[in-house]
Design an enzyme around this catalytic site. Structure first.
Site, short mmCIF file in Angstrom:
data_model
loop_
_atom_site.label_atom_id
_atom_site.label_comp_id
_atom_site.label_asym_id
_atom_site.label_seq_id
_atom_site.Cartn_x
_atom_site.Cartn_y
_atom_site.Cartn_z
N GLN A 58 33.43 -0.64 -47.88
CA GLN A 58 33.79 0.52 -48.67
C GLN A 58 32.89 0.71 -49.90
O GLN A 58 32.27 -0.22 -50.40
CB GLN A 58 35.25 0.41 -49.14
CG GLN A 58 36.28 0.62 -48.04
CD GLN A 58 36.48 -0.59 -47.18
OE1 GLN A 58 36.16 -1.70 -47.56
NE2 GLN A 58 36.99 -0.38 -45.98
N TRP B 195 30.51 -8.90 -39.34
CA TRP B 195 31.51 -7.84 -39.51
C TRP B 195 31.03 -6.89 -40.58
O TRP B 195 30.37 -7.26 -41.54
CB TRP B 195 32.85 -8.42 -39.95
CG TRP B 195 33.47 -9.37 -39.00
CD1 TRP B 195 33.24 -9.49 -37.67
CD2 TRP B 195 34.47 -10.34 -39.34
NE1 TRP B 195 34.02 -10.48 -37.14
CE2 TRP B 195 34.79 -11.01 -38.15
CE3 TRP B 195 35.12 -10.69 -40.51
CZ2 TRP B 195 35.74 -12.03 -38.10
CZ3 TRP B 195 36.06 -11.69 -40.47
CH2 TRP B 195 36.37 -12.36 -39.29
N GLN C 21 33.24 -1.39 -38.00
CA GLN C 21 34.55 -1.10 -37.40
C GLN C 21 35.03 0.33 -37.57
O GLN C 21 35.77 0.85 -36.74
CB GLN C 21 35.58 -2.08 -37.96
CG GLN C 21 35.28 -3.48 -37.46
CD GLN C 21 36.00 -4.57 -38.22
OE1 GLN C 21 36.66 -4.32 -39.21
NE2 GLN C 21 35.84 -5.79 -37.76
N ALA D 55 43.69 -4.28 -55.36
CA ALA D 55 42.94 -5.47 -54.96
C ALA D 55 43.79 -6.42 -54.13
O ALA D 55 44.93 -6.72 -54.48
CB ALA D 55 42.41 -6.19 -56.19
N GLU E 119 43.79 1.83 -49.81
CA GLU E 119 44.18 0.53 -49.30
C GLU E 119 45.12 -0.24 -50.22
O GLU E 119 44.95 -0.25 -51.44
CB GLU E 119 42.94 -0.34 -49.08
CG GLU E 119 42.03 0.17 -47.98
CD GLU E 119 40.98 -0.85 -47.60
OE1 GLU E 119 40.95 -1.23 -46.42
OE2 GLU E 119 40.21 -1.27 -48.48
N HIS E 120 46.13 -0.87 -49.60
CA HIS E 120 46.92 -1.97 -50.16
C HIS E 120 47.97 -1.56 -51.19
O HIS E 120 48.47 -2.43 -51.91
CB HIS E 120 46.02 -3.05 -50.78
CG HIS E 120 44.99 -3.59 -49.85
ND1 HIS E 120 45.29 -4.07 -48.61
CD2 HIS E 120 43.64 -3.70 -49.99
CE1 HIS E 120 44.18 -4.47 -48.01
NE2 HIS E 120 43.16 -4.24 -48.82
N GLU F 109 44.26 0.17 -45.12
CA GLU F 109 44.95 -1.08 -44.86
C GLU F 109 46.23 -1.11 -45.67
O GLU F 109 46.24 -0.73 -46.85
CB GLU F 109 44.08 -2.28 -45.24
CG GLU F 109 43.28 -2.81 -44.08
CD GLU F 109 42.67 -4.17 -44.39
OE1 GLU F 109 42.84 -4.66 -45.52
OE2 GLU F 109 42.03 -4.74 -43.50
#
Length: 741
Positions: free
Chosen positions: A303, A328, A349, A582, A617-618, A639
């Site tokens: 990202q 990855w 991905q 984070a 994310e998160h 995510e």
């Protein structure tokens, strides 16, 4: 941050804490000239990040710059003799009210603090012969551009050694300067961490600077250092290997105005080939010719690492979006870019490509590849391979950028809106848009207060943020239509004391680009707000746009913010954004469910808002909440929070967990294309999210090409969207759904 897998065998990536604290420090290559630093509303830290010099250094690992870098783990130390001195150039005359000396074990027993307007004639503002070291916070009264510690007797048999040399005060120094100084567009002060090269600069000088930056920044994920490396039009030979918080950019009107014979690349050797933490770096507005006999350029990133307005020359060449072998990588942006040859995604991905040109096409796919307005895109084939292809981009403005004219004037080019576009804005064509002289900008240096920044905005100035961390304790308030806010070197605005970082009024055409927002240790209600609550004006012909705007809650410290970005205005365009709570942090900094707290990433209340390349994310509740009508998202990567302690802690009423993307029940029109949401509940794998996408059932609310993944089978996503789609879990880790309803 994202847990990743290879294209062959998906598996979770164990989160690693980053080792931070390299002690290599950089001496500034630019002497501040041409810009009058603005007057400050209250005493602030003036010395951090400024140019420091010294009478001597003990060794290469203890340079003068280390005493003003804001890092108490690095230090300046002198030779073992008397006298010795350390001085800092504040960039402009200032009234000095306090000097803090953070001594290492080797301290000065007798020393003077002195000021100067010219760096040669000194006035003593403090003197002692009985100091005992430690931390000395000294109240002083004086004025000058330069401040130095002049040591005459050491307290030990070693030299003088300072962890930090901190100078506080107000710039202006009683000289009657206006609140905001002028900017010389031919010789601007772009800050000590901006390095500008021209074709006359020796190749060895350029490469040495690039190597030093990479050595410092290769693993420096959470440090305060920020850097911009800029090339004036011409031809160079250079190998640009980008580490964290480093931007490389050309200063031409076209990428082809600057050609680098060599590389502009990102590798992941520091993590053994794993590129899933290769964040926060940028390559822009350059063309690259690979060395003879080489055909591969590598851009192995995840990202917040845009490859924008670039040209990789040579039909025989390829750019690889991974680290080779089994490496990855997970998520990125390629925009307004021409690749003469082939794009190879490898184990990348998910990826978003917009308004670009691939001469020999694209190969590869894992979970979610989206192409929009791309000439040379592969055929649509989701989910096998997972290519979502959108022929045109309905309305977009490319990111503003800094350039230099033939006469040597620095300007900012603001690209025009394009409608139903394909391909780049520049290749074999003249870019449409307008230019603004840098004389119309206030160049913001670290340490400048929000009050001063707002005074500049009130005077009609645009803003150019120099590389560094800019602390604010009140919102930066952008009230004027068509204001440009541009950051160099991933300039970061940190909201301290519970402040909001920036508020944009409900006006036409504001552009915010290249800025990162950081949460402070005291909870902020929101980090950035576009338009006040209740905004309703139409900006259809001149929307506000956000380009490469990133947000971080936690990482270098325990950050907190209830909401991250709230968009209340209509017709806003988001052009590549990562909003991140984070999941890992600097060594010694804790993260966790009750520590770096944040409810929501993106909240959209305005109508007709469009997001191109959105990463969220998160967060602990909804990742994204969309309350406005007419919204559109092209590529979404998410995510869910790793650190949910148990199911009871993550319930939305009677529903298990919160959706990654929530469209409010009141919304009657919405479109989204190419969406991925992943679970990795490593604290408690028994946790279940009921659904990743939650939307009203309406024929005008349409979702196209979705994927959910239980990374390594750690946690469960029960349904893809509403009650449709299969279950992603240990037994069936990847689930696709092509349409809803």
């Amino acid at each position: 941050m994202t847990s990743r897998a290879t294209s062959v065998r998906p598996r979770p990536r164990v989160v690693r804490h980053l080792l931070v604290g390299l002690t290599v420090a950089l001496v500034a290559a630019l002497t501040p000239t041409g810009t009058t630093t603005p007057a400050q509303a209250a005493p602030v830290l003036l010395s951090q990040g400024r140019t420091a010099t010294a009478s001597s250094t003990e060794n290469a690992g203890t340079p003068a710059a280390a005493a003003v870098d804001g890092n108490t783990g690095t230090r300046w130390s002198s030779a073992f003799s008397d006298p010795q001195w350390l001085q800092v150039d504040l960039g402009a005359r200032a009234t000095i009210s306090q000097v803090n000396l953070l001594w290492e074990g080797a301290y000065g027993r007798a020393f003077q603090l002195q000021t100067s307007d010219n760096g040669s004639t000194w006035t003593t503002i403090y003197s002692t012969t009985t100091a005992t070291g430690g931390t000395q916070n000294l109240t002083v009264s004086g004025a000058g551009r330069y401040v130095r510690m002049y040591g005459t007797a050491r307290g030990t048999g070693y030299g003088y050694s300072l962890w930090e040399f901190q100078v506080y005060g107000e710039t202006g120094g009683g000289t009657g300067e206006p609140p905001v100084g002028t900017t010389d567009p031919y010789n601007p002060n772009l800050g000590p961490n901006t390095f500008v090269f021209d074709p006359s600069t020796p190749t060895s000088t350029i490469q040495s600077r690039l190597n030093t930056l990479f050595t410092q920044q290769e693993t420096n994920q959470f440090g305060p250092q920020r850097y911009a490396v800029l090339f004036k039009p011409g031809t160079y030979t250079a190998d640009v290997n980008l580490g964290f918080f480093t931007q490389v950019a050309g200063l031409g009107m076209s990428p082809d105005d600057v050609n680098l014979n060599g590389h502009v690349r990102t590798e992941a050797f520091w993590m053994g080939g794993n590129a899933t933490q290769n964040f926060w770096r940028a390559a822009e507005n350059l063309s690259v010719t690979l060395p003879a006999g080489q055909t591969v350029e590598r851009w192995a990133v995840s990202q917040a690492a845009p490859y924008r307005r670039m040209h990789l020359r040579g039909a025989q060449n390829q750019i690889q979006l991974w680290n080779g072998g089994d490496g990855w990588s997970s998520g990125g942006l390629l925009a307004d870019t021409r690749i003469d040859g082939l794009v190879v995604s490898g184990s990348q991905q998910q990826w978003y490509s917009r308004n670009s040109e691939f001469g020999n096409g694209w190969t590869g796919s894992v979970w979610n590849m989206v192409f929009q307005g791309v000439n040379g895109a592969p055929a649509p084939s989701f989910p096998n391979p997972s290519h979502t292809v959108i022929p045109q981009t309905p309305q977009v403005r490319e990111k503003p950028f800094l350039y230099v004219t033939g006469s040597g004037e620095y300007r900012v080019f603001v690209p025009a809106l394009r409608t139903n576009s394909t391909g780049t804005s520049w290749y074999n064509k003249t870019p449409a848009g307008s230019s603004i002289s840098l004389s119309q900008f206030f160049v913001v240096q670290p340490g400048t207060s929000a009050a001063t920044i707002n005074a500049a905005l009130a005077q009609g100035r645009h803003l150019l943020f120099t590389p560094g961390v800019h602390h604010v304790t009140e919102p930066i308030q952008v009230n004027r239509a068509d204001t440009v806010v541009l950051g160099l070197g991933l300039a970061t605005i940190q909201a301290d004391n519970g402040a909001v970082g920036m508020r944009v009024a409900d006006v036409d055409g504001v552009k915010v680009a290249g800025i990162m927002f950081e949460a402070g240790t005291t909870n902020s209600p929101v980090l950035m707000e576009v338009g006040p609550s209740g905004s309703s004006a139409s900006h259809a012909t001149n929307p506000t746009s956000l380009h490469d705007v990133f947000f971080r809650i936690g990482g270098p410290h325990v950050g907190k913010a209830t909401n991250t970005l709230t968009v209340n205005s209509d017709n806003v365009i988001g052009d590549h954004m990562w909003l991140w709570r984070a999941d890992h942090a600097a060594s010694g900094v804790p993260t966790g469910w009750t520590l770096n707290t944040a409810d929501t990433g993106l909240t959209v209340n305005g109508d007709n808002v469009t997001m191109y390349g959105l990463f969220v994310e998160h967060y602990q509740k909804y990742q994204t909440i969309w309350n406005g009508n007419g919204g559109r998202t092209y590529f979404y990567q998410n995510e869910l929070p790793y650190d949910v302690p148990n199911q009871a802690a993550w319930m939305n009423g009677s529903t298990r967990g919160y959706a990654a993307y929530k469209v409010a029940d009141s919304v009657t029109s919405h479109q989204a294309f190419g969406l991925g949401s992943y679970s990795y509940f490593n604290v408690n794998p028994a946790v279940v999210e009921e659904r990743s996408f939650e939307v009203p059932t309406n024929p005008n609310v349409r979702f196209t090409n979705m994927v959910t993944v239980s990374l390594g089978g750690v946690g469960t996503i029960n349904r893809v969207i509403n009650n449709a789609g299969g279950t992603a879990n240990a037994a069936n880790q990847t689930v696709y759904l092509t349409t809803y309803p």
